[in-house]
Design a protein around this motif. Structure first.
Motif, PDB file in Angstrom:
ATOM      1  N   UNK A 161      66.911  26.091 -14.471  1.00  0.00           N
ATOM      2  CA  UNK A 161      67.825  25.134 -13.859  1.00  0.00           C
ATOM      3  C   UNK A 161      69.270  25.388 -14.312  1.00  0.00           C
ATOM      4  N   UNK A 162      70.184  25.427 -13.356  1.00  0.00           N
ATOM      5  CA  UNK A 162      71.613  25.556 -13.619  1.00  0.00           C
ATOM      6  C   UNK A 162      72.314  24.308 -13.083  1.00  0.00           C
ATOM      7  N   UNK A 163      73.217  23.717 -13.883  1.00  0.00           N
ATOM      8  CA  UNK A 163      74.089  22.656 -13.394  1.00  0.00           C
ATOM      9  C   UNK A 163      75.388  23.299 -12.917  1.00  0.00           C
ATOM     10  N   UNK A 164      75.864  22.881 -11.750  1.00  0.00           N
ATOM     11  CA  UNK A 164      77.080  23.449 -11.180  1.00  0.00           C
ATOM     12  C   UNK A 164      78.069  22.323 -10.877  1.00  0.00           C
ATOM     13  N   UNK A 165      79.266  22.478 -11.402  1.00  0.00           N
ATOM     14  CA  UNK A 165      80.393  21.599 -11.052  1.00  0.00           C
ATOM     15  C   UNK A 165      81.458  22.491 -10.416  1.00  0.00           C
ATOM     16  N   UNK A 166      81.552  22.424  -9.098  1.00  0.00           N
ATOM     17  CA  UNK A 166      82.385  23.349  -8.333  1.00  0.00           C
ATOM     18  C   UNK A 166      83.151  22.572  -7.270  1.00  0.00           C
ATOM     19  N   UNK A 167      84.462  22.813  -7.206  1.00  0.00           N
ATOM     20  CA  UNK A 167      85.305  22.069  -6.259  1.00  0.00           C
ATOM     21  C   UNK A 167      85.055  22.477  -4.811  1.00  0.00           C
ATOM     22  N   UNK A 168      84.584  23.710  -4.601  1.00  0.00           N
ATOM     23  CA  UNK A 168      84.351  24.211  -3.252  1.00  0.00           C
ATOM     24  C   UNK A 168      82.861  24.122  -2.929  1.00  0.00           C
ATOM     25  N   UNK A 169      82.433  23.226  -2.029  1.00  0.00           N
ATOM     26  CA  UNK A 169      81.001  23.099  -1.727  1.00  0.00           C
ATOM     27  C   UNK A 169      80.400  24.366  -1.132  1.00  0.00           C
ATOM     28  N   UNK A 170      81.223  25.178  -0.462  1.00  0.00           N
ATOM     29  CA  UNK A 170      80.710  26.429   0.101  1.00  0.00           C
ATOM     30  C   UNK A 170      80.283  27.394  -1.010  1.00  0.00           C
ATOM     31  N   UNK A 171      81.056  27.422  -2.102  1.00  0.00           N
ATOM     32  CA  UNK A 171      80.698  28.272  -3.232  1.00  0.00           C
ATOM     33  C   UNK A 171      79.398  27.786  -3.870  1.00  0.00           C
ATOM     34  N   UNK A 172      79.257  26.462  -4.007  1.00  0.00           N
ATOM     35  CA  UNK A 172      78.037  25.906  -4.582  1.00  0.00           C
ATOM     36  C   UNK A 172      76.820  26.253  -3.726  1.00  0.00           C
ATOM     37  N   UNK A 173      76.977  26.150  -2.400  1.00  0.00           N
ATOM     38  CA  UNK A 173      75.874  26.494  -1.498  1.00  0.00           C
ATOM     39  C   UNK A 173      75.528  27.966  -1.602  1.00  0.00           C
ATOM     40  N   UNK A 174      76.553  28.826  -1.675  1.00  0.00           N
ATOM     41  CA  UNK A 174      76.327  30.264  -1.803  1.00  0.00           C
ATOM     42  C   UNK A 174      75.570  30.578  -3.098  1.00  0.00           C
TER      43      UNK A 174
END
Length: 589
Positions: A161-174
């Motif tokens: 499991x990785x937690x992601x805090x990313x301002x760009x939702x497209x990057x998070x989806x990728x």
């Protein structure tokens, strides 16, 4: 795990073992005194005296190996006196009784000083019912908890499991899409507060953090990443940012991040770093094989090495060593120079005659140590000579140093420099070893040949650096999605091979078909362009062929059939049957 870190861990475990030994001194001394009382009551009955001598010898051996000479010396004198009584068949006359009781009293004083108890040692309440007179030192055998070195995840381990805090939702989806085939799953957090709250509850495998996300800032990033922060559950933090300047990188270092990647993010680089974290989290235990005809000494060495997390196999009959090598695959041999039927130096030379073990490190054990002896043993392939009785700290440090060096050299000699997988020659050696083992144990074994479809066109269109990236991605994909017990190697060029242990043909076919399907969905970075690549696979099983050579040839024929039938699929070569075909779920590319 570096050798320094390993040594720190092992020293800590050794201290704990020594502390338990000291804590148990009242009980152990009580057992020796109880056995002496039995010997007196039985008029010096030989079996009881012999059992008492073994107890004293075990006390001496355990105290010596744990670095407690003040306890070992009186126990050794007691064991020697009892051995003399047995050898000469001397009766328990008053003179002998006084000598033995004086030695037991000396041992009691040493134990009292070491353990720090006041008055007489505890009596009956410290004795273990049915303790008997074991041949092996019980103080070591009983004080052996599970290994302290963490083991690797098993075959059913869920995605990390990785937690992601990313301002760009497209990057998070990728990230979620591209990391899934490599065994990682993602949970996104929209705010730093939500991430902090999640970290307080449980630590993920790692945190991917964009420090430029609104509301985060360097202070919040430092609280999340730094070991000195206030978050109770820790996880490695990786920064991903639009910035690539030195100031931004310095901020990540000061915040405690383990890596920093500028955007646009190359997922393969991120996976490389995550894989490196996996190797640090799950170091492989050292595998040591002890060859010694003296069972008590061998078991004592095994207990000490197992206590600090090593995997240990005992060989009491040196004539069985060659047969047992393939089943255990040791990284170091610990051999007593004095063996039944042959010398330790002779059996070491026999092992080094076998190509697979020509560089296997050997450490000899001997009661007679001198420089000339050490030089002579180096000439027959010995790496070190340890004097007996053993000191645990010296034994552990010697094993660590030799195995770490062996692993480093083996990685250079046995692995492909680009992918990190086994190279062609080492892969063939494993096929031979596993084939013989499967035949001997009557276990199923399958072998698969893999070839990337249209790989030449990838090199021609995008260049060899991109082709190399695809090769590395496939290698990583195979490692992540196969079992620890499976053996993966680069056969040559764009060809790979997998040895699937304890797997029959239909199961191996199902595994390879799913791998075909999943890998075809992975996107590869081609300098700004995203491309997909597929592979074909041929599978063969030992039940259909008579030898390792025929196993490889059958898998190669099945691979050719998979290519002929349209690629991006797996084919099983059957015994006296037409090839069975299971197309992958994604059409060929």
């Amino acid at each position: 795990m570096s050798s320094m870190n390993a040594l720190d861990v092992y020293r800590k475990a050794l201290r704990e073992l020594s502390d338990r030994h000291t804590h148990e001194l009242p009980r152990k001394l009580s057992e020796i005194e109880q056995e002496w009382d039995r010997a007196l009551a039985a008029g010096g009955e030989r079996n009881i005296v012999s059992g008492l001598q073994r107890m004293a010898h075990g006390f001496d051996a355990a105290s010596s190996v744990l670095g407690l000479p003040q306890l070992a010396a009186p126990a050794r004198r007691l064991a020697a006196s009892l051995a003399s009584l047995l050898a000469c068949n001397e009766p328990l006359i008053p003179t002998n009784i006084q000598r033995i009781e004086a030695l037991i009293a000396e041992l009691r004083i040493a134990a009292r000083t070491t353990a720090g108890w006041q008055g007489d040692p505890p009596g009956e309440h410290c004795r273990t019912e049915g303790s008997g007179t074991p041949d092996l030192p019980r103080e070591v055998r009983e004080a052996t908890p599970p290994p302290v070195v963490p083991s690797a995840p098993n075959d059913t381990t869920p995605p990390r499991m990785l937690y992601v805090l990313e301002k760009d939702p497209h990057v998070a989806t990728m990230l979620a899409t591209q990391l899934a085939p490599f065994g990682y799953s993602i949970e996104t957090r929209d705010t730093s507060e939500a991430l902090v709250e999640a970290l307080v509850g449980a630590a993920p495998y790692a945190v991917i953090l964009d420090p430029d996300t609104p509301g985060v800032g360097l202070a919040t990033a430092r609280a999340i990443a730094s070991p000195r922060g206030s978050i109770s559950s820790r996880a490695p933090v990786i920064f991903v940012s639009d910035r690539s300047d030195i100031d931004a990188r310095l901020e990540s270092v000061r915040a405690g991040a383990v890596a920093y990647f500028p955007k646009p993010l190359r997922v393969t680089d991120l996976v490389d770093k995550l894989d490196a974290l996996s190797q640090r989290e799950f170091p492989e235990p050292y595998r040591v094989m002890i060859v010694d005809g003296e069972a008590a000494r061998a078991d004592l060495c095994r207990a000490v090495l197992h206590e600090v997390g090593m995997e240990v196999s005992l060989v009491l009959d040196p004539m069985q060593l060659v047969t047992m090598l393939g089943d255990f695959n040791p990284e170091l041999l610990l051999i007593a120079l004095k063996l039944p039927e042959c010398g330790g130096d002779e059996i070491a030379q026999v092992v080094h005659q076998i190509p697979s073990y020509v560089s296997l490190p050997v450490v000899f054990l001997s009661e007679h140590w001198n420089l000339d002896r050490q030089i002579g043993l180096m000439n027959v392939g010995g790496d070190a000579l340890l004097p007996l009785p053993l000191q645990a700290s010296q034994l552990i440090a010697t094993v660590i140093a030799r195995v770490e060096r062996y692993r480093t050299l083996s990685a250079l000699m046995q692995h492909d420099s680009l992918t990190g997988l086994l190279n062609h020659s080492r892969l063939h050696q494993y096929v031979e070893i596993e084939s013989l083992r499967a035949l001997r144990q009557n276990h199923p074994l399958s072998f698969a040949m893999i070839d990337i479809d249209h790989f030449k066109s990838v090199n021609d269109q995008f260049g060899h650096p991109v082709g190399d990236r695809v090769l590395k991605n496939l290698a990583r994909f195979l490692r992540q999605n196969l079992r620890k017990s499976d053996i993966v190697g680069r056969y040559g060029g764009e060809e790979f091979a997998v040895v699937l242990t304890d797997t029959d043909g239909p199961d191996a076919l199902a595994v390879l078909a799913k791998l075909c399907s999943d890998f075809a969905m992975v996107e590869h970075d081609a300098d700004g362009t995203r491309i997909s690549v597929s592979f074909s696979a041929g599978v063969a099983t030992m039940s259909a062929v008579p030898s390792a050579r025929e196993l490889v040839l059958a898998a190669d024929r099945a691979l050719y059939e998979a290519k002929r039938r349209g690629r991006n699929q797996a084919v099983l070569w059957g015994d006296q049957e037409p090839p069975k075909v299971l197309p992958a779920l994604v059409s060929g590319t």
